[in-house]
Design a protein around this motif. Structure first.
Motif, PDB file in Angstrom:
ATOM      1  N   ALA A  40       0.844  -1.195   0.000  1.00  0.00           N
ATOM      2  CA  ALA A  40       0.000   0.000   0.000  1.00  0.00           C
ATOM      3  C   ALA A  40       0.878   1.242   0.000  1.00  0.00           C
ATOM      4  O   ALA A  40       1.985   1.232   0.543  1.00  0.00           O
ATOM      5  CB  ALA A  40      -0.921   0.017   1.211  1.00  0.00           C
ATOM      6  N   GLN A  41       0.363   2.280  -0.618  1.00  0.00           N
ATOM      7  CA  GLN A  41       0.971   3.604  -0.488  1.00  0.00           C
ATOM      8  C   GLN A  41       0.126   4.406   0.481  1.00  0.00           C
ATOM      9  O   GLN A  41      -1.077   4.563   0.288  1.00  0.00           O
ATOM     10  CB  GLN A  41       1.043   4.322  -1.827  1.00  0.00           C
ATOM     11  N   ILE A  42       0.761   4.892   1.537  1.00  0.00           N
ATOM     12  CA  ILE A  42       0.082   5.713   2.525  1.00  0.00           C
ATOM     13  C   ILE A  42       0.409   7.174   2.249  1.00  0.00           C
ATOM     14  O   ILE A  42       1.576   7.569   2.287  1.00  0.00           O
ATOM     15  CB  ILE A  42       0.508   5.331   3.952  1.00  0.00           C
ATOM     16  N   ASP A  43      -0.613   7.966   1.940  1.00  0.00           N
ATOM     17  CA  ASP A  43      -0.458   9.396   1.682  1.00  0.00           C
ATOM     18  C   ASP A  43      -0.983  10.162   2.892  1.00  0.00           C
ATOM     19  O   ASP A  43      -2.192  10.172   3.151  1.00  0.00           O
ATOM     20  CB  ASP A  43      -1.224   9.806   0.430  1.00  0.00           C
ATOM     21  N   SER A  44      -0.077  10.780   3.627  1.00  0.00           N
ATOM     22  CA  SER A  44      -0.439  11.476   4.864  1.00  0.00           C
ATOM     23  C   SER A  44      -0.370  12.985   4.665  1.00  0.00           C
ATOM     24  O   SER A  44       0.555  13.501   4.041  1.00  0.00           O
ATOM     25  CB  SER A  44       0.500  11.073   6.005  1.00  0.00           C
ATOM     26  N   GLY A  63       5.626   3.576   1.442  1.00  0.00           N
ATOM     27  CA  GLY A  63       5.083   2.258   1.167  1.00  0.00           C
ATOM     28  C   GLY A  63       4.859   1.464   2.442  1.00  0.00           C
ATOM     29  O   GLY A  63       5.465   1.733   3.484  1.00  0.00           O
ATOM     30  N   SER A  64       3.989   0.481   2.353  1.00  0.00           N
ATOM     31  CA  SER A  64       3.649  -0.332   3.512  1.00  0.00           C
ATOM     32  C   SER A  64       3.321  -1.753   3.085  1.00  0.00           C
ATOM     33  O   SER A  64       2.751  -1.978   2.008  1.00  0.00           O
ATOM     34  CB  SER A  64       2.439   0.270   4.238  1.00  0.00           C
ATOM     35  N   LEU A  65       3.664  -2.698   3.918  1.00  0.00           N
ATOM     36  CA  LEU A  65       3.171  -4.061   3.791  1.00  0.00           C
ATOM     37  C   LEU A  65       1.788  -4.136   4.408  1.00  0.00           C
ATOM     38  O   LEU A  65       1.556  -3.593   5.504  1.00  0.00           O
ATOM     39  CB  LEU A  65       4.110  -5.035   4.500  1.00  0.00           C
ATOM     40  N   GLY A  91      -3.664  -5.716   8.726  1.00  0.00           N
ATOM     41  CA  GLY A  91      -2.648  -4.954   9.425  1.00  0.00           C
ATOM     42  C   GLY A  91      -1.816  -4.170   8.434  1.00  0.00           C
ATOM     43  O   GLY A  91      -1.748  -4.497   7.249  1.00  0.00           O
ATOM     44  N   SER A  92      -1.160  -3.113   8.915  1.00  0.00           N
ATOM     45  CA  SER A  92      -0.344  -2.248   8.070  1.00  0.00           C
ATOM     46  C   SER A  92       0.931  -1.874   8.812  1.00  0.00           C
ATOM     47  O   SER A  92       0.909  -1.635  10.024  1.00  0.00           O
ATOM     48  CB  SER A  92      -1.138  -0.983   7.712  1.00  0.00           C
ATOM     49  N   THR A  93       2.049  -1.811   8.076  1.00  0.00           N
ATOM     50  CA  THR A  93       3.333  -1.508   8.705  1.00  0.00           C
ATOM     51  C   THR A  93       3.848  -0.111   8.401  1.00  0.00           C
ATOM     52  O   THR A  93       4.797   0.352   9.031  1.00  0.00           O
ATOM     53  CB  THR A  93       4.403  -2.517   8.254  1.00  0.00           C
ATOM     54  N   GLY A  94       3.275   0.575   7.428  1.00  0.00           N
ATOM     55  CA  GLY A  94       3.824   1.844   6.963  1.00  0.00           C
ATOM     56  C   GLY A  94       3.520   3.010   7.882  1.00  0.00           C
ATOM     57  O   GLY A  94       2.530   3.027   8.618  1.00  0.00           O
TER      58      GLY A  94
END
Length: 227
Positions: A40-44, A63-65, A91-94
């Motif tokens: 996943a791409q996390i856009d904050s 990026g995130s797993l 679950g997410s790691t990013g």
């Protein structure tokens, strides 16, 4: 991960055209459970109109797993139509961290986990199902804006919040029957993260806020087992 998604989709359609055990919509009908893994791409984004922590706004992507489990139920509509309902938990790691040297501040935004409840609707040809999906999402956000390098909560003006926000999710994918019970899927989802507005704990009567938002673009593959 986008290359994996595209390759899986092409293979699923190609296999469907020549599969000896073609099933169409009836082959996808019923209950199922599954597992997923992907990226996943996390856009904050942090909006700070009163400039307590940064120059008006700050943005960062990483990026995130992502990994999780799914469960759902499909109904065949005619020989090729499929509609259903699916729920998942992942679950997410990013995370996204920014240090602002001008303000001597630190910004931290992370999605710990997310869950969705979505409708699915698609067309089945042979062993392949191409579908669109959309629904509601729940995401656990860890949002922080603080001044002390040692961590959030050491300064009276720090904003340190963990909360679950509700938003929308939509996307699509391809699922391919490997056997009567087992299928492989490739899927894209966009989770439009809800905004989280928090008041800065000032010692004056002024009303100052920071606004956090985390969007997710998810590409994942998975296996489903039908009952």
């Amino acid at each position: 991960m986008k290359k994996i998604l595209a390759s899986a989709a092409v293979l699923a359609v190609a296999f469907a055209s020549s599969a000896a055990h073609a099933q169409d919509a009836a082959g996808f009908e019923g209950a199922y459970v599954g597992v997923t893994v992907g990226g996943a791409q996390i856009d904050s984004t942090l909006t700070d109109a009163d400039e307590w922590f940064t120059y008006g706004a700050a943005q960062k992507s990483s990026g995130s797993l992502v990994y999780g489990a799914t469960a759902g139920y499909n109904v065949a509509v005619g020989s090729n139509g499929v509609i259903g309902l699916e729920a998942d938990f992942s679950g997410s790691t990013g995370k996204n961290d920014i240090a602002d040297p001008d303000w001597e501040s630190y910004l931290h935004q992370k999605v710990d986990w997310f869950s969705t409840v979505r409708a699915r609707a698609g067309l089945a040809t042979g062993n392949a199902l191409v579908y669109a999906t959309g629904g509601v999402a729940f995401a656990r956000n860890d949002n922080q804006a603080y001044y002390d390098v040692a961590g959030c909560g050491n300064d009276q003006y720090d904003v340190c919040v963990k909360e679950t926000k509700t938003s929308i999710v939509f996307g699509g994918g391809v699922e391919y029957k490997l056997s009567e019970k087992l299928s492989l899927k490739a899927e894209y989802l966009h989770l439009d993260g809800a905004t989280a507005r928090h008041q800065i704990p000032t010692t004056t009567s002024s009303y100052n806020n920071v606004v956090f938002k985390n969007n997710l673009n998810i590409a994942r593959i998975g296996f489903n087992y039908s009952f």
